[in-house]
Write an enzyme that holds these catalytic residues in place. Sequence first.
Site, PDB file in Angstrom:
ATOM      1  N   GLU A 203       0.563  -1.322  -0.205  1.00  0.00           N
ATOM      2  CA  GLU A 203       0.634  -0.016   0.436  1.00  0.00           C
ATOM      3  C   GLU A 203       0.744   1.164  -0.078  1.00  0.00           C
ATOM      4  O   GLU A 203       0.801   2.024  -0.556  1.00  0.00           O
ATOM      5  CB  GLU A 203      -1.262  -0.074   1.407  1.00  0.00           C
ATOM      6  N   HIS A 206       1.605   2.136  -3.230  1.00  0.00           N
ATOM      7  CA  HIS A 206       0.630   2.704  -4.066  1.00  0.00           C
ATOM      8  C   HIS A 206       0.640   3.898  -4.020  1.00  0.00           C
ATOM      9  O   HIS A 206       0.162   5.129  -4.244  1.00  0.00           O
ATOM     10  CB  HIS A 206      -0.544   2.029  -3.542  1.00  0.00           C
TER      11      HIS A 206
END
Length: 231
Positions: A203, A206
């Site tokens: 994450e 990202h």
Amino acid sequence: MAALAAGRRLAGRARPGAPGRGYGEAAGWGERERSYWRALRRRVLGPPVPPFASPCQVGAPVLRAAAAAVAPERLGGPELRELAAALAAGLRREPCLGLSAPQLGVPLRVFAAELTPARCHRYPPALRRAHGIEPFPFRLLVNPALRVLDARLVTAPEGCASLKGFSAYVPRHWAVHVSGVDEHGEPVSWEAKGWAARVVQHEMDHLDGILYVDRMDSRTFTNVGWMELLD
């Protein structure tokens, strides 16, 4: 929020046509035809706006841009609370273990993660033991900062809600510490190891416009439905 407006522009920005006959169409850059009902729905309701109900798919520019930090005055505000709710709903709808704001079209440094006991027990016991797959409660982090606690690299399969239908083996550090605040501005600190550390690193990537395909062993890249396609 200015970043939400930027997300609406970035998520829907058109790519310029590529040279060569037919190349743009193959890459998804050509004109897109909609069914009558989809066209009517779009005309009546207008285009979708971030945060989207479903994750953007690879090719959306917002997935390849570095996300912006959330300004302190936005903490606790209605737009950030809306984003937090959308991330929580998206986690449970997909279902996936982690979801970032850019995946929902919002270029902000925010992500959420959760592994429920029921979902955890779907993993084979041998895989759970080997990769430290244990349940962890829902966490949402705004402006997270990452520190590596154990630099050993462990390779394991990963998928992504923004690359549906594919997976690959990716090396990740075994343990990390991530800190930030929640949507209300309350401090959040998380020492994650094993599978949880993998989710956090995925994450965090990202938020910098990095996808797991940038770090994967390319020879392991797999269409997860390849066997069904041969039936």
